[in-house]
Structures are given as structure tokens and as C-alpha cells.
Design a protein around this motif. Structure first.
Motif, PDB file in Angstrom:
ATOM      1  N   GLY A 297      34.983  32.328  36.414  1.00 11.47           N
ATOM      2  CA  GLY A 297      34.889  32.432  37.760  1.00 11.47           C
ATOM      3  C   GLY A 297      34.967  33.997  38.020  1.00 11.47           C
ATOM      4  O   GLY A 297      34.353  34.420  39.151  1.00 11.47           O
ATOM      5  N   LEU A 298      35.916  34.724  37.503  1.00 12.89           N
ATOM      6  CA  LEU A 298      36.085  36.104  37.561  1.00 12.89           C
ATOM      7  C   LEU A 298      35.128  36.902  36.903  1.00 12.89           C
ATOM      8  O   LEU A 298      34.750  38.022  37.732  1.00 12.89           O
ATOM      9  CB  LEU A 298      37.455  36.615  37.018  1.00 12.89           C
ATOM     10  N   ALA A 299      34.339  36.463  35.801  1.00  7.47           N
ATOM     11  CA  ALA A 299      33.530  37.441  35.182  1.00  7.47           C
ATOM     12  C   ALA A 299      31.902  37.478  35.718  1.00  7.47           C
ATOM     13  O   ALA A 299      31.214  38.385  36.004  1.00  7.47           O
ATOM     14  CB  ALA A 299      33.260  37.110  33.891  1.00  7.47           C
ATOM     15  N   PHE A 300      31.380  36.253  36.268  1.00  7.94           N
ATOM     16  CA  PHE A 300      30.197  36.172  36.462  1.00  7.94           C
ATOM     17  C   PHE A 300      29.546  36.967  37.827  1.00  7.94           C
ATOM     18  O   PHE A 300      28.333  37.729  37.683  1.00  7.94           O
ATOM     19  CB  PHE A 300      29.639  34.508  36.811  1.00  7.94           C
ATOM     20  N   ALA A 301      30.429  36.905  38.626  1.00  9.67           N
ATOM     21  CA  ALA A 301      29.658  38.031  39.944  1.00  9.67           C
ATOM     22  C   ALA A 301      29.871  39.255  39.664  1.00  9.67           C
ATOM     23  O   ALA A 301      28.652  40.004  39.935  1.00  9.67           O
ATOM     24  CB  ALA A 301      30.562  37.614  41.173  1.00  9.67           C
ATOM     25  N   PRO A 302      30.744  40.109  39.075  1.00 13.28           N
ATOM     26  CA  PRO A 302      30.855  41.286  38.600  1.00 13.28           C
ATOM     27  C   PRO A 302      29.726  41.636  37.659  1.00 13.28           C
ATOM     28  O   PRO A 302      29.194  42.748  37.965  1.00 13.28           O
ATOM     29  CB  PRO A 302      32.170  41.619  38.044  1.00 13.28           C
TER      30      PRO A 302
END
Length: 379
Positions: A269-274
Motif C-alpha cells: 500500500g505504501l510502495a505502489f503509488a510512489p
């Protein structure tokens, strides 16, 4: 096989086009940051939720039913797209007749060669020929793209450390995640004895946490550099993957699978968007489509090669004991390989994305001024 090929062609058109439409529809700034963050979050959530839905369909109807899910979704997209998507400007262009086949055949040969090692080993003439051909074709792709008037993969997009790092990190991260999805499903069904519905439901700890964390990303990137949640996400995913790689025949679902899944879901959840945001950040408007295409390309190639590498690693486990014990050992080996891929993704992020992103943020923030709110979207 023909149907899957058609699906692949459609996905190759839709995925980069959807991301480039976001960059064209939202000006660089707060709105685009939020749109891209939600796009990346949706990709991660969709992958997780698909396992739950697919497991339910396979249990109650048939494994074939999973292929029909996309039909009404696609029909709705076709009907609604003209209504909600603005018409973009048109430009003439030429098909990269040498770059496109070099990329396709090169990646295909490399994936085939790696997967072939599971049955024939690395010394097999077929393996050596396929891997060598893949490498040669990919080198030829780079040489062709340096001279192409309208390249399918503009090499200038790799000039940015953040973009180049995002492509490589995405490749490695997705390689690890496909190993997780593929081998954890086998462990749930073949070792723990879950049926397809139970296996799908078994991924709910990851799906729920993934959704909750991903929805917080638009707020996080307004308060801190986008590289910070990215590094944290890969670290948390690595911790969960390594924990999960310790599974064995005596492992329980909760301590061996569910709790590590919570970490993997939070990290994803933290990694995909950035990762998505950095893949297009600072790209010129003329290269928006190409940058979006590279995000999707490294995503898909990462899953293909990552699965091939994981399968090859699992094949090195010697057959000993019961079939269940052998499979559990293979799952452990594959997920350990996934942990190595995540460690490499973390190294790439720390070496390329993090310092470049922090430097860009300092350059945008005058001494004594409040931090700029748009961490991931500026050049």
C-alpha cells in the motif's frame, strides 16, 4: 492461448494510455499527485482483491469463470469512456518497426530461457540459446532506440535518476510480488489444505491492510517526500516476505501466513503509488505516453521474469521426504528469492530515488520556507 494474447495486446494499450491520460487531464501539482497516488493504490488493491474474487469463483462456479469477470467491466469502460474522458490532441507518428519486435522477442526469449531451467537446467542448449538470444535482442533494442526517429522506448527518459530508479525498483518489486502470489496460493492449498475459496479468503489480511494504507498515500505525499513512504513500503514488504519465506509443513495459517501478509499488504500500500508517480515525474508532455508505457512495461516484465526466477529457484530444491514437505521447501526457496529481489529494490531506491528526491525537494523549498506540499510530482 490466442485469447490470452489478445488480452495482452489490450492491456498493453489500456494500461499506459490510462496513466498518460491522468498526466494530460491533471496539471502538475496537487491534483496530479493525488490522481497518480490513487491510480497506483488501485493497481495494488486490484491485484490483492482479484485473488479473493478469483478464489470464490473457482470454488463456487469454475476456474473459467474468472475470465468472464473482465467482460462486463470492459463493456462498462467502453460505454463510459467517451462520456468522462476528454478528447486529447492528435499527432502523427511512425511505428518503431525495429524496436517493438526487439523488445517483445528479447523479453520473451529471456523469460522462456529462465523458466526452462526448471526442467532442463542452466546448461541445457535450449536454455543457453534462449537466454543468449534474449540478451542479444535487448542489447539490440538499446542500440536501435539510440537512432530511432520516434523510439518506442526513448532513452532520454532514463536520464532522470528518479524515473530510472522507479522503473528498475518496480521491476524488482513486482518480481517479488508475483512470486508471493503464486507460491503462497500453492502453500495454502497444497500444504494447509485450503480449498480455492478458503485460499482466496486467506489473502484478506493483506487486502484489507493494503486498502487502508493505500488510501492514506495522497495525504502522506502532501506532507513528506514521496521517497520516504516508498522506502518504508519496500522495507515493510521485505520484512513480511522474509517472515513468510520461513514457512514449513508445521506452520499455522495465522503465525506463518496471515501475520506476514499484514506486513506485505501495508508495504504494498505504501510502495505502489510512489513507484508509479516517480515513473512519470518530470517527463516532458511529449513523452508522457512513453513514460507511462515504461511504467507498465517494467511492471509486466518484472512479473514475467520474477516468476521465472522464482520457479527456477524452487526447482533447485532436492526431492526429499513427502510431496507436501517438498512443496513447502520449494515455497520457502521461492519466497526467499523474492526477499532477495526486494532487497535489491530497496538498494536501487536508496541509491537513486531517495537522494534525487530529497535534493529536488530542497531545491524547491527556499531557506526558512514551509516545505512544498507536492513531494512526488515535481521535476
Amino acid at each position: 492461448m490466442a485469447g490470452r494474447a489478445i488480452q495482452g495486446i489490450g492491456a498493453a494499450i489500456v494500461a499506459p494510455a490510462s496513466l498518460s491520460l491522468l498526466t494530460a487531464s491533471f496539471p502538475e501539482g496537487r491534483e496530479r499527485t493525488r490522481a497518480v497516488a490513487l491510480y497506483g493504490a488501485t493497481a495494488g488493491i486490484g491485484a490483492s482483491l482479484g485473488l479473493v474474487i478469483g478464489g470464490a469463483l473457482a470454488h463456487w462456479i469454475s476456474w473459467r469463470a474468472g475470465f468472464f469477470v473482465n467482460v462486463p467491466i470492459g463493456a462498462a469502460m467502453i460505454a463510459l469512456a467517451p462520456r468522462f474522458l476528454p478528447e486529447t490532441g492528435r499527432a502523427s507518428g511512425r511505428f518503431d518497426q525495429f524496436g517493438a519486435p526487439s523488445a517483445t522477442l528479447g523479453v520473451g526469449a529471456l523469460v522462456f530461457g529462465i523458466i526452462n531451467t526448471a526442467d532442463a537446467g542452466w546448461a541445457s542448449p535450449v536454455t543457453v540459446t534462449a537466454v543468449t538470444a534474449g540478451i542479444v535482442l535487448l542489447v539490440a533494442l538499446v542500440l536501435v532506440e539510440r537512432r530511432a526517429a520516434q523510439p518506442i522506448m526513448p532513452l532520454r527518459l532514463f536520464a532522470s535518476r528518479r524515473r530510472a530508479g522507479a522503473y528498475v525498483a518496480r521491476f524488482l518489486y513486482l518480481g517479488a510480488m508475483i512470486a508471493f502470489f503464486f507460491f503462497t496460493t500453492q502453500f495454502l492449498q497444497e500444504v494447509l489444505g485450503f480449498d480455492p475459496l478458503q485460499a482466496g479468503m486467506g489473502f484478506l489480511p493483506m487486502t484489507a491492510v493494503n486498502f487502508a494504507v493505500a488510501m492514506s498515500i495522497p495525504r502522506l505525499v502532501n506532507r513528506m517526500p514521496g521517497s520516504v513512504p516508498l522506502v518504508a513500503g519496500i522495507l515493510i514488504t521485505l520484512a513480511g516476505m522474509f517472515w513468510l519465506s520461513r514457512v514449513g509443513v508445521d506452520s499455522s495459517y495465522w503465525t506463518g501466513v496471515a501475520f506476514p501478509m499484514v506486513l506485505i499488504g501495508a508495504g504494498q500500500g505504501l510502495a505502489f503509488a510512489p513507484l508509479t508517480s516517480f515513473g512519470i515525474t518530470g517527463a516532458p508532455a511529449a513523452d508522457a505516453g512513453a513514460a507511462s508505457g515504461l511504467v507498465n512495461t517494467f511492471h509486466q516484465v518484472g512479473t514475467c521474469l520474477g516468476l521465472g526466477i522464482a520457479v527456477a529457484a524452487a526447482a533447485t530444491v532436492p526431492a526429499a521426504g513427502s510431496a507436501v514437505a517438498h512443496l513447502a521447501a520449494q515455497v520457502s526457496a521461492a519466497l526467499t528469492t523474492g526477499s532477495v529481489l526486494l532487497l535489491l529494490a530497496l538498494a536501487v531506491t536508496a541509491a537513486l530515488i531517495l537522494p534525487a528526491d530529497l535534493a529536488a525537494r530542497r531545491a524547491r523549498t527556499p531557506l526558512g520556507a514551509a516545505p512544498a506540499p507536492l513531494a512526488g510530482a515535481a521535476r
